[in-house]
Design a protein around this motif. Sequence first.
Motif, mmCIF file in Angstrom:
data_model
loop_
_atom_site.group_PDB
_atom_site.id
_atom_site.type_symbol
_atom_site.label_atom_id
_atom_site.label_comp_id
_atom_site.label_asym_id
_atom_site.label_seq_id
_atom_site.Cartn_x
_atom_site.Cartn_y
_atom_site.Cartn_z
ATOM 1 N N SER A 82 5.032 -12.787 -0.843
ATOM 2 C CA SER A 82 4.509 -11.664 -1.623
ATOM 3 C C SER A 82 3.672 -10.721 -0.774
ATOM 4 C CB SER A 82 3.656 -12.173 -2.783
ATOM 5 O OG SER A 82 4.456 -12.788 -3.733
ATOM 6 N N ILE A 83 2.872 -11.292 0.105
ATOM 7 C CA ILE A 83 2.044 -10.461 0.982
ATOM 8 C C ILE A 83 2.928 -9.606 1.880
ATOM 9 C CG2 ILE A 83 0.443 -10.538 2.948
ATOM 10 C CD1 ILE A 83 -0.836 -13.008 1.516
ATOM 11 N N ALA A 84 3.959 -10.218 2.447
ATOM 12 C CA ALA A 84 4.873 -9.465 3.310
ATOM 13 C C ALA A 84 5.591 -8.363 2.530
ATOM 14 C CB ALA A 84 5.886 -10.412 3.949
ATOM 15 N N ALA A 85 6.046 -8.685 1.323
ATOM 16 C CA ALA A 85 6.750 -7.690 0.509
ATOM 17 C C ALA A 85 5.816 -6.554 0.100
ATOM 18 C CB ALA A 85 7.349 -8.350 -0.730
ATOM 19 N N ALA A 86 4.591 -6.907 -0.280
ATOM 20 C CA ALA A 86 3.631 -5.883 -0.699
ATOM 21 C C ALA A 86 3.258 -4.970 0.466
ATOM 22 C CB ALA A 86 2.381 -6.545 -1.276
ATOM 23 N N ALA A 87 3.083 -5.557 1.639
ATOM 24 C CA ALA A 87 2.745 -4.742 2.815
ATOM 25 C C ALA A 87 3.892 -3.797 3.166
ATOM 26 C CB ALA A 87 2.420 -5.646 3.998
ATOM 27 N N THR A 88 5.100 -4.320 3.131
ATOM 28 C CA THR A 88 6.268 -3.494 3.444
ATOM 29 C C THR A 88 6.411 -2.353 2.449
ATOM 30 O OG1 THR A 88 7.385 -5.409 4.384
ATOM 31 C CG2 THR A 88 8.768 -3.538 3.780
ATOM 32 N N ARG A 89 6.300 -2.671 1.159
ATOM 33 C CA ARG A 89 6.420 -1.635 0.135
ATOM 34 C C ARG A 89 5.302 -0.592 0.278
ATOM 35 N NH1 ARG A 89 7.931 -3.351 -5.617
ATOM 36 N NH2 ARG A 89 9.943 -2.959 -4.695
ATOM 37 N N SER A 90 4.102 -1.045 0.607
ATOM 38 C CA SER A 90 2.978 -0.113 0.771
ATOM 39 C C SER A 90 3.234 0.863 1.905
ATOM 40 C CB SER A 90 1.686 -0.883 1.037
ATOM 41 O OG SER A 90 1.337 -1.664 -0.080
ATOM 42 N N VAL A 91 3.770 0.356 3.013
ATOM 43 C CA VAL A 91 4.038 1.220 4.174
ATOM 44 C C VAL A 91 5.189 2.179 3.883
ATOM 45 C CG1 VAL A 91 4.880 1.208 6.555
ATOM 46 C CG2 VAL A 91 3.096 -0.392 5.867
ATOM 47 N N ILE A 92 6.258 1.672 3.322
ATOM 48 C CA ILE A 92 7.449 2.503 3.094
ATOM 49 C C ILE A 92 7.234 3.530 1.994
ATOM 50 C CG2 ILE A 92 9.849 2.439 2.271
ATOM 51 C CD1 ILE A 92 10.116 -0.226 3.784
ATOM 52 N N GLU A 93 6.645 3.086 0.879
ATOM 53 C CA GLU A 93 6.501 3.968 -0.272
ATOM 54 C C GLU A 93 5.140 4.643 -0.379
ATOM 55 O OE1 GLU A 93 7.503 1.682 -3.717
ATOM 56 O OE2 GLU A 93 9.577 1.407 -3.093
ATOM 57 N N GLY A 94 4.179 4.176 0.419
ATOM 58 C CA GLY A 94 2.837 4.744 0.350
ATOM 59 C C GLY A 94 2.086 4.345 -0.905
ATOM 60 N N THR A 95 2.461 3.204 -1.498
ATOM 61 C CA THR A 95 1.803 2.740 -2.717
ATOM 62 C C THR A 95 0.679 1.768 -2.375
ATOM 63 O OG1 THR A 95 3.503 1.036 -2.941
ATOM 64 C CG2 THR A 95 3.846 3.062 -4.176
ATOM 65 N N SER A 96 -0.108 1.416 -3.382
ATOM 66 C CA SER A 96 -1.272 0.552 -3.199
ATOM 67 C C SER A 96 -0.859 -0.886 -2.875
ATOM 68 C CB SER A 96 -2.117 0.558 -4.476
ATOM 69 O OG SER A 96 -3.046 -0.506 -4.468
ATOM 70 N N PHE A 97 -1.432 -1.430 -1.808
ATOM 71 C CA PHE A 97 -1.161 -2.815 -1.426
ATOM 72 C C PHE A 97 -1.589 -3.772 -2.536
ATOM 73 C CE2 PHE A 97 -2.650 -6.807 0.543
ATOM 74 C CZ PHE A 97 -1.455 -7.245 1.082
ATOM 75 N N GLY A 98 -2.777 -3.557 -3.092
ATOM 76 C CA GLY A 98 -3.290 -4.419 -4.159
ATOM 77 C C GLY A 98 -2.401 -4.408 -5.385
ATOM 78 N N ASP A 99 -1.939 -3.225 -5.775
ATOM 79 C CA ASP A 99 -1.035 -3.127 -6.930
ATOM 80 C C ASP A 99 0.270 -3.860 -6.649
ATOM 81 O OD1 ASP A 99 -2.904 -1.627 -8.283
ATOM 82 O OD2 ASP A 99 -1.899 0.304 -7.934
ATOM 83 N N ASN A 100 0.749 -3.750 -5.421
ATOM 84 C CA ASN A 100 2.002 -4.421 -5.063
ATOM 85 C C ASN A 100 1.843 -5.939 -5.059
ATOM 86 O OD1 ASN A 100 3.487 -2.051 -4.837
ATOM 87 N ND2 ASN A 100 2.874 -1.757 -2.717
ATOM 88 N N ILE A 101 0.689 -6.433 -4.614
ATOM 89 C CA ILE A 101 0.428 -7.884 -4.641
ATOM 90 C C ILE A 101 0.423 -8.373 -6.088
ATOM 91 C CG2 ILE A 101 -1.430 -9.595 -4.373
ATOM 92 C CD1 ILE A 101 -0.054 -9.280 -1.821
ATOM 93 N N ILE A 102 -0.295 -7.677 -6.939
ATOM 94 C CA ILE A 102 -0.385 -8.071 -8.345
ATOM 95 C C ILE A 102 1.003 -8.055 -8.994
ATOM 96 C CG2 ILE A 102 -1.281 -7.369 -10.607
ATOM 97 C CD1 ILE A 102 -3.857 -6.526 -9.073
ATOM 98 N N ALA A 103 1.824 -7.084 -8.626
ATOM 99 C CA ALA A 103 3.166 -6.991 -9.198
ATOM 100 C C ALA A 103 4.057 -8.159 -8.794
ATOM 101 C CB ALA A 103 3.811 -5.672 -8.785
ATOM 102 N N THR A 104 3.792 -8.791 -7.643
ATOM 103 C CA THR A 104 4.657 -9.881 -7.181
ATOM 104 C C THR A 104 4.195 -11.262 -7.651
ATOM 105 O OG1 THR A 104 3.453 -10.147 -5.100
ATOM 106 C CG2 THR A 104 5.307 -8.608 -5.091
ATOM 107 N N LEU A 105 2.973 -11.399 -8.151
ATOM 108 C CA LEU A 105 2.466 -12.714 -8.548
ATOM 109 C C LEU A 105 3.314 -13.423 -9.609
ATOM 110 C CD1 LEU A 105 -1.396 -12.203 -8.501
ATOM 111 C CD2 LEU A 105 0.029 -13.414 -6.848
ATOM 112 N N PRO A 106 3.777 -12.730 -10.646
ATOM 113 C CA PRO A 106 4.620 -13.434 -11.623
ATOM 114 C C PRO A 106 5.883 -14.031 -10.995
ATOM 115 C CG PRO A 106 3.862 -11.357 -12.538
ATOM 116 C CD PRO A 106 3.475 -11.370 -11.079
#
Length: 99
Positions: A30-54
Amino acid sequence: RNGLAPLYGDGARFTAANIASHLGVGAGRSIAAAATRSVIEGTSFGDNIIATLPDVLAQTVVDVVAGVVTGRGGYGNSESGMAIRAAKDAVRGDSLDPP
């Protein structure tokens, strides 16, 4: 045997440590996916982490349930795990000794 074992199928183990290890691997993913999405899309890392927890929790639960439903989950090689396997084999009529 050390390391990550499957939660179902051959070599599976239902120990707290193994289940926690699977959660840890999922969290790392999840951390790797959130970091990648944050860099590529410019979105919030924290929001991306929370989105992957489920997904992390669901995948671990699905693996445990698959082991229980198929009867191919493992209880480890501890004394209690071996007793559980022996009891299950006795109920099914499986012999512990080869013919």
